[in-house]
Each structure stands twice: as C-alpha cells, then as structure tokens.
Design a protein around this motif. Structure first.
Motif, short mmCIF file in Angstrom:
data_model
loop_
_atom_site.label_atom_id
_atom_site.label_comp_id
_atom_site.label_asym_id
_atom_site.label_seq_id
_atom_site.Cartn_x
_atom_site.Cartn_y
_atom_site.Cartn_z
N HIS A 89 54.66 54.07 -12.32
CA HIS A 89 56.10 53.87 -12.13
C HIS A 89 56.73 52.72 -12.91
N ASP B 141 54.56 51.74 -3.07
CA ASP B 141 53.68 50.81 -3.78
C ASP B 141 54.15 49.38 -3.51
N VAL B 142 53.23 48.41 -3.58
CA VAL B 142 53.61 47.02 -3.29
C VAL B 142 54.52 46.45 -4.39
N HIS B 143 54.51 47.10 -5.57
CA HIS B 143 55.36 46.65 -6.66
C HIS B 143 56.64 47.50 -6.73
N ASP C 262 48.38 49.32 -2.88
CA ASP C 262 48.18 47.88 -3.12
C ASP C 262 48.94 47.00 -2.12
N GLY D 232 49.51 52.22 -7.63
CA GLY D 232 48.64 51.06 -7.67
C GLY D 232 47.60 51.09 -6.57
N TYR E 3 44.00 48.30 -6.19
CA TYR E 3 43.02 47.66 -7.07
C TYR E 3 41.76 47.23 -6.33
ZN LIG Z 1 51.52 48.48 -7.55
#
Ligand SMILES: [Zn+2]
Ligand SMILES: [Zn+2]
Length: 396
Positions: free
Chosen positions: A134, A171-173, A260, A302, A304
C-alpha cells in the motif's frame, strides 16, 4: 456464512524478495500457507486455490506512471543506479533485485485476479496474502512496495463500472499510496487505522486528510498513539469503521490486513494480539456481508515477525474468509517446518490466549485524557459531517 472463496497462491510469490537482510521475508507467506494447509483451511468446501496471472503494463498504468514502470523493468541493469533512485528504487527499503518487475507484477496481478473473481461473481470472497503493498506511489517505490496492488485492483474495479469501492487498511502503517491514488475520487472510500505518523513511517495519515475536491469525505484516517492494544484499537475501529462504511454504502470492499500491529512486530509500536487481530478480520467479513452482499477482497500487507505472528494472523484471515474460525494448538508438523526454515521455536497455540474485552464507544466526546479517544474524536470531527454523520452520536 461464506458461499465460495478464492485463494490466490503460488510458490513463485517467494520471488518478491529483497534479500536475506531485508525485513520483508518470503518465509512469512510460506509458513502461512503451510499452517493454513495443515489445518485443512484450504481444503474446505467452496474453496478454490488458484495461481495468479501477471499484471500487464496497461493494468499497472491504471495507477502507475509509464515512466516508472519502465524504470522498474530497467532497474536491475541500471548499474550506476542514478536513474532508479529517482524513482525510489535502490534504497535501503526497496533494494533492486533481478526480476523485480516480474515479481511485483505477479503480486499485483494476483490482487486484480481476486477483484475480478469477486466483482464478476465467480466467488464471493477472494484472498491474496501476498498483496497489500500500500505504500507504492504513482511514480515512486516506497516502504518495501514496488507496485500498489490494492490501488491497481480498485482502479480496475472502477474501469468495470464500480461507483462505490471501500478500501479499509488495518496495517500499522498509514495506507498512503492507496490514499494518494484516489484522494479526489468520490467513488473510492479509503479508510486507514494506523500508528500515528508522529512515531511511525510514513509520517502521514492525519485525521484532517479527508480527501480533496469531489472526494472530500471519502478519505478517513485514524492516527492511533503508540502503545495502543486490543481494547483501544477495537474501540477506535468500532467508533469509526462501521458508521463510515454504512454511510458510504459500498458495492464491494477491499481490505488490507497488515499484521504489524502485533506487540511482537519489530518495526512498529502497537500492542495488539492475534486475538484482537482476528476480531478485526471477523468484523470486516461481517460488514462485507451486511453492506455489499459479501463482495470482499482481502489482501495481506506488513508483518515482520515471520514465525511468531504472520502465519497465525493470516491463517485466521483465511479461516475467516473460508467460513469458520480455527482454534487450539498449532500442528506439530508445522512447528517442525517453522523450526527448520525459520530457525526458531514456533508458537504452540493458534492464538495468544488474550481476552479481547473492550468498552464500546458511547458517543459524546469520549474520555478527555485518553489518547485513543482523542484520536477517535479528531477523526469523527474531521470527516463525519462530510458523510452526513453526527461526530458525537454513537450511530453516526
Ligand atoms: Zn505496515
Ligand atoms: Zn462470508
């Protein structure tokens, strides 16, 4: 509650690989499919597993600048790297690798295949765990992302006549690439819940980014404080996502499931558990059935922690999309595979065993001194009036 689900998968997705020292490891996808497979999730009635088709240039160019696509193709032979760097290629985040264009075009083609299956009705739901890239922009690679597969799939849906597409990004971002692609387009609602840009890449995603021109009100950001756990995250989700989606009335939903947000993720600072994440997946699935006849496309993103988190999180996503949750222990054979390939001991339970009790938003200003409530309040005040919703009322 699911009629039929398409899972797009091929081992060749592992070719999207920035090398052994990069955090985006193909192992996370391999271990996810191994876990889901051993639990029988992929053999359920109504489930089809299909290999992806690569996205041709004209599809990529629905979103991306032709000059950028050409530079991705050329990057592995651009020995000095100057031309590539101009396009965000050859950085620490997006190192150049052989077959980079081919690998990225395959991930994007897979998400378009998923969108096609859902839009044309051959399957009710479709999942591409390799997708969710994204951060890629029209003319620039960013944040491990070469081509923006969710944006390309949404652009394809619009080309087929869709007029109300909802994109929800957990997503965390911040989902900045998808937001940018449709910022002034009223046909696409982009909604991202993420850790605040104050403490996390890409440093954007503020409540007052509500869209531009005709698209005002069709862009929603919830910027959560670092340290937010299941209870706060789910409280924020419920206070924003269902009322916004109900107001928008999507014909189809595309959701991005970066995991994430988990407490163990090494790149971010939220504190969710697998238990909280799977509640979010269930809610998105329920909303797709409530609002758009179950037309639901789900992609990865994401994540990780390739052994401890991603395989379990996305096995729950696949289980949700194929009709029923999974619980209990992880299979011993899978733990052995994880130990061999990932060189660490894998979790023995499919969840983190957390309680996901949370207090629902009750309308009004929320708690004055609570940073999650502050974030919710900022989002509701910025965007709800544009959607004809009351920022202070629980029902919108
Ligand atoms: Zn992310
Ligand atoms: Zn369903």
């Amino acid at each position: 509650m699911s009629d039929s689900t398409l899972v797009i998968w091929d081992d060749v997705f592992s070719g999207y690989d920035f090398g052994p020292s990069h955090p985006l490891r193909p192992l996370r996808l391999e271990l996810t499919m191994a876990l889901a497979g051993q639990l029988g999730v992929l053999d359920r009635p109504g489930v089809t597993v299909q290999a992806p088709t690569s996205a041709p240039d004209d599809l990529l160019e629905l979103v991306h600048d032709p000059m950028y696509v050409a530079s991705v193709k050329r990057a592995p032979d651009d020995l000095m790297g100057r031309l590539s760097l101009k396009y965000g290629l050859g950085t620490g985040d997006v190192p150049i690798f052989r077959q980079m264009h081919e690998a990225a075009a395959l991930v994007t083609g897979a998400t378009v295949d998923a969108a096609k299956a859902v839009w044309e009705g051959t399957h009710q739901h479709a999942v591409n765990i390799s997708g969710g890239l994204h951060h890629a922009m029209r003319g620039r690679a960013s944040g491990f992302c070469v081509y923006d597969d969710p944006a390309v799939a949404i652009a394809w849906l619009l080309s087929q006549g869709a007029t109300r597409v909802a994109y929800v990004d957990v997503d965390v971002h911040h989902g900045d690439g998808v937001e940018a692609a449709f910022y002034d387009d009223p046909r696409v609602l982009t909604l991202s819940l993420h850790e605040s840009g104050r403490t996390l890449f890409p440093g954007t995603g503020w409540a007052d980014q509500v869209g531009a021109d005709e698209g005002v009100g069709a862009n929603v950001n919830v910027a959560l404080p670092m340290g937010t756990g299941d209870a706060g995250w789910l409280r924020a989700f419920e206070a924003v996502v269902p009322p916004v989606l109900r107001a928008f009335q999507p014909q189809v939903m595309l959701t991005q499931h970066g995991c994430d947000t988990h407490a163990l993720d090494p790149l971010a600072h939220l504190l969710m558990s697998i238990d909280g994440q799977r509640v979010a997946y269930r809610r998105l699935h329920e909303l797709a059935h409530e609002l758009c006849g179950g037309k639901w496309i789900a992609v990865g993103g994401g994540g990780y922690e390739p052994v401890q988190v991603v395989p379990r999180a996305w096995t729950h996503l696949l289980a949700e999309a194929t009709g029923a949750p999974v619980d209990g222990a992880t299979p011993g054979d899978w733990r052995e595979t994880a130990r061999t390939k990932g060189n660490e001991l894998a979790p023995t339970s499919l969840t983190d065993g957390r309680s996901v009790a949370w207090v629902p938003w009750e309308g009004g200003p929320g708690a004055e001194d609570d940073k999650v409530d502050q974030a919710v309040r900022e989002t509701r005040e910025a965007v709800f009036p544009h959607l004809g919703l009351d920022p202070m009322s629980v029902d919108g």
